[in-house]
Design a protein around this motif. Structure first.
Motif, mmCIF file in Angstrom:
data_model
loop_
_atom_site.group_PDB
_atom_site.id
_atom_site.type_symbol
_atom_site.label_atom_id
_atom_site.label_comp_id
_atom_site.label_asym_id
_atom_site.label_seq_id
_atom_site.Cartn_x
_atom_site.Cartn_y
_atom_site.Cartn_z
ATOM 1 N N GLY A 77 0.799 -1.188 0.151
ATOM 2 C CA GLY A 77 0.421 -0.349 0.129
ATOM 3 C C GLY A 77 0.513 0.981 -0.015
ATOM 4 N N TYR A 78 1.955 1.323 0.244
ATOM 5 C CA TYR A 78 2.854 2.379 0.215
ATOM 6 C C TYR A 78 2.588 2.988 -0.741
ATOM 7 C CZ TYR A 78 7.597 1.017 -0.554
ATOM 8 O OH TYR A 78 8.761 1.190 -1.427
ATOM 9 N N ARG A 79 2.677 2.370 -1.436
ATOM 10 C CA ARG A 79 2.737 3.762 -2.882
ATOM 11 C C ARG A 79 2.125 4.357 -3.694
ATOM 12 N NH1 ARG A 79 5.921 -1.091 -4.090
ATOM 13 N NH2 ARG A 79 7.819 -0.560 -4.906
ATOM 14 N N PRO A 130 -4.144 8.067 2.553
ATOM 15 C CA PRO A 130 -3.483 7.372 3.669
ATOM 16 C C PRO A 130 -2.169 7.620 4.059
ATOM 17 C CG PRO A 130 -4.218 5.634 1.767
ATOM 18 C CD PRO A 130 -4.330 6.862 1.248
ATOM 19 N N VAL A 131 -1.186 7.737 5.292
ATOM 20 C CA VAL A 131 -0.078 7.601 5.446
ATOM 21 C C VAL A 131 0.186 6.619 6.273
ATOM 22 C CG1 VAL A 131 0.950 9.195 7.642
ATOM 23 C CG2 VAL A 131 -1.173 10.349 6.277
ATOM 24 N N LEU A 176 -4.222 5.945 9.197
ATOM 25 C CA LEU A 176 -3.064 5.582 9.878
ATOM 26 C C LEU A 176 -2.352 4.516 10.007
ATOM 27 C CD1 LEU A 176 -3.347 8.254 12.526
ATOM 28 C CD2 LEU A 176 -2.194 8.622 10.172
ATOM 29 N N ASN A 177 -1.250 4.262 9.147
ATOM 30 C CA ASN A 177 -0.276 2.931 8.921
ATOM 31 C C ASN A 177 1.054 2.748 9.271
ATOM 32 O OD1 ASN A 177 -3.036 1.075 7.398
ATOM 33 N ND2 ASN A 177 -2.656 3.820 6.943
ATOM 34 N N GLN A 178 1.657 1.937 10.677
ATOM 35 C CA GLN A 178 2.735 2.142 10.357
ATOM 36 C C GLN A 178 3.864 0.574 10.457
ATOM 37 O OE1 GLN A 178 3.948 1.991 14.215
ATOM 38 N NE2 GLN A 178 3.097 1.086 15.267
ATOM 39 N N LEU A 179 4.827 0.885 9.315
ATOM 40 C CA LEU A 179 5.524 -0.094 9.981
ATOM 41 C C LEU A 179 6.015 -1.129 10.676
ATOM 42 C CD1 LEU A 179 7.405 -2.550 7.348
ATOM 43 C CD2 LEU A 179 8.756 -0.577 7.780
#
Length: 121
Positions: free
Chosen positions: A37-39, A80-81, A106-109
């Motif tokens: 999803g990060y792209r 999205p962040v 909000l999403n984190q690795l």
């Protein structure tokens, strides 16, 4: 002695409350989920500039946690962040701040940059 036990129980309860509350607005993603999803998202490295220069995920912008409040205008609320730091603690704090300011996706690795095996710059 009773006082110390009461303090310890209160601190534990507060920590659990914060943990479960955070899970309601912050998704912790595995590296594969993060990569999916990060792209299409705003990829933000919240580490300090000297850490960022030593290596970062390809395409990431460096907005250190220490500068995040002043640089909110650089982030869109409608996209999205995806956040990461070295291990996950600063990105969780960044997510709390963003959540309070009205950001929703909000999403984190999970495990942070130190666990990342994908492309780096």
């Amino acid at each position: 002695m009773k006082f110390l036990i009461i303090i310890a129980v209160a601190l534990l309860a507060f920590g659990m409350f914060r943990f479960f509350r955070q899970r309601s607005f912050l998704k912790t993603l595995t590296e594969d989920q993060f990569r999916e999803g990060y792209r299409k998202a705003q990829l933000i490295d919240v580490r300090e500039p000297n850490e960022f220069k030593k290596g970062h995920i390809l395409g990431a912008r460096n907005i250190p946690l220490t500068q995040l409040k002043q640089r909110l205008v650089e982030l869109r609320k409608d996209k999205p962040v995806y956040l990461y730091c070295q291990s996950g603690s600063r990105s969780a704090r960044a997510a709390q701040l963003l959540h309070k300011k009205g950001y929703e996706d909000l999403n984190q690795l999970k495990g942070g940059f130190k666990k990342w095996t994908g492309k780096v710059k």
